[in-house]
Design an enzyme around this catalytic site. Sequence first.
Site, PDB file in Angstrom:
ATOM      1  N   SER A   1       0.809  -1.216   0.000  1.00 40.02           N
ATOM      2  CA  SER A   1       0.000   0.000   0.000  1.00 40.02           C
ATOM      3  C   SER A   1       0.844   1.268   0.000  1.00 40.02           C
ATOM      4  O   SER A   1       0.346   2.343  -0.286  1.00 40.02           O
ATOM      5  CB  SER A   1      -0.964  -0.001   1.186  1.00 40.02           C
ATOM      6  OG  SER A   1      -0.258   0.158   2.388  1.00 40.02           O
TER       7      SER A   1
ATOM      8  N   LYS B   1       0.445   4.268   6.698  1.00 35.37           N
ATOM      9  CA  LYS B   1       0.003   5.127   5.598  1.00 35.37           C
ATOM     10  C   LYS B   1       0.524   6.540   5.797  1.00 35.37           C
ATOM     11  O   LYS B   1       1.073   6.875   6.838  1.00 35.37           O
ATOM     12  CB  LYS B   1      -1.536   5.182   5.557  1.00 35.37           C
ATOM     13  CG  LYS B   1      -2.251   3.847   5.305  1.00 35.37           C
ATOM     14  CD  LYS B   1      -2.218   3.446   3.869  1.00 35.37           C
ATOM     15  CE  LYS B   1      -3.014   2.168   3.638  1.00 35.37           C
ATOM     16  NZ  LYS B   1      -2.527   1.035   4.451  1.00 35.37           N
TER      17      LYS B   1
END
Lengths: 188, 188
Positions: free
Chosen positions: A110, A147
């Site tokens: 990700s 993230k």
Amino acid sequence: MYNDYKTKLTQFYNRDRRMPTYSEMMKLFGFKSKNAVARLVDKFIEEGIVSKDYLGRLIADTSFDSIPMLGSVKAGFPSDAEELKDTINIDDYLIAKKDNSYMLTVDGDSMIDAHIADGDMVLVEKTNTAKDGQIVIANVDGEFTMKYFRKDKENKVWLEPANKDFKPIYPKMYLNITAVVKAVIRKY
Amino acid sequence: MYNDYKTKLTQFYNRDRRMPTYSEMMKLFGFKSKNAVARLVDKFIEEGIVSKDYLGRLIADTSFDSIPMLGSVKAGFPSDAEELKDTINIDDYLIAKKDNSYMLTVDGDSMIDAHIADGDMVLVEKTNTAKDGQIVIANVDGEFTMKYFRKDKENKVWLEPANKDFKPIYPKMYLNITAVVKAVIRKY
DNA sequence: AGTATATGTGAACGAGCGTTCACAGTCAAG
DNA sequence: CTTGACTGTGAACGCTCGTTCACATATACT
């Protein structure tokens, strides 16, 4: 000859992670008198590769814990790489707050567009605050993830992946920052 | 209380990179007798966080030089991260041959698809041989560059970038391998 | 309260520490 | 050959090391 002594000293330090005593240096260098060692040590000190603490015991210069730092890849290897004095200690370079640092293994892609790949290791510092744009480890509604941390002018917070196949994560219940990523390490 | 001692010991070690003497521990812990220190040290040893060398001097356990190693990012932070015993020393983890290791700064994006970005640092080991597929620093016709090393069945060698905007490099005169990349380090 | 256990004090000890001395051997320059 | 600088030997010194006593104080349990 003199450089042999330096090599042996370095080997001893790398093996035992400390400087030898004068007696140990006698054996190490093949002397039969501590005085011979004392004279040699004085030269080491003069040269600046070691020093003494307040009790006379030897302290290794920082270069003993470091590896040579060359320039850029394009500059390549200098003809005599051994002569370079610029050194770096990876631990010191990366870790600012030792008591608060942890290593984690990355799983998933990700963050691949930030060049953090599956299997990489990240060095993180525990904290519960972060600035907009920092890469964080966060607990969103009960699930941990790594993230980009986002925070707009109205103090609305969310997480953003670095991979167009993933969507931003907006917390339903809560978004707790656990740590901020300080470094990425990949070993081949 | 007991944990205060451990904390102070750790702080001393992190600052001085060595274990304190008994006298120093007296001041450090606020004791007025070395015997109080001796008793405390015995507990440290029993617990396994320190040991003694052949002369009775204290040796720090490896955990003193390491930082906690948690699991994967998805697993997140354990509720009591302090309790985890698994630790890692970055230097030892990355550097196999200390005498032969160097750090270089990456410039350019020719290896970007291998997630090595401009400004990253690479840890390399000096060598003049490499296997097909390894990332190397090489001198091609007088110019240094970092690329994938390629070698086919006929022992033909060339370099391959990890970026579709760049073309493979086939040596005109020579291709000398200087070092192989062992790790990539990126600091934020 | 009384007793056992843990914890700290103070002093002494032998051992290894780094330091320093006088002296012998080596080597190069004059 | 002589001289001087350098290098190593061997022994002695004072100091701090870690260890180990006996003893005092604090804490906890019955």
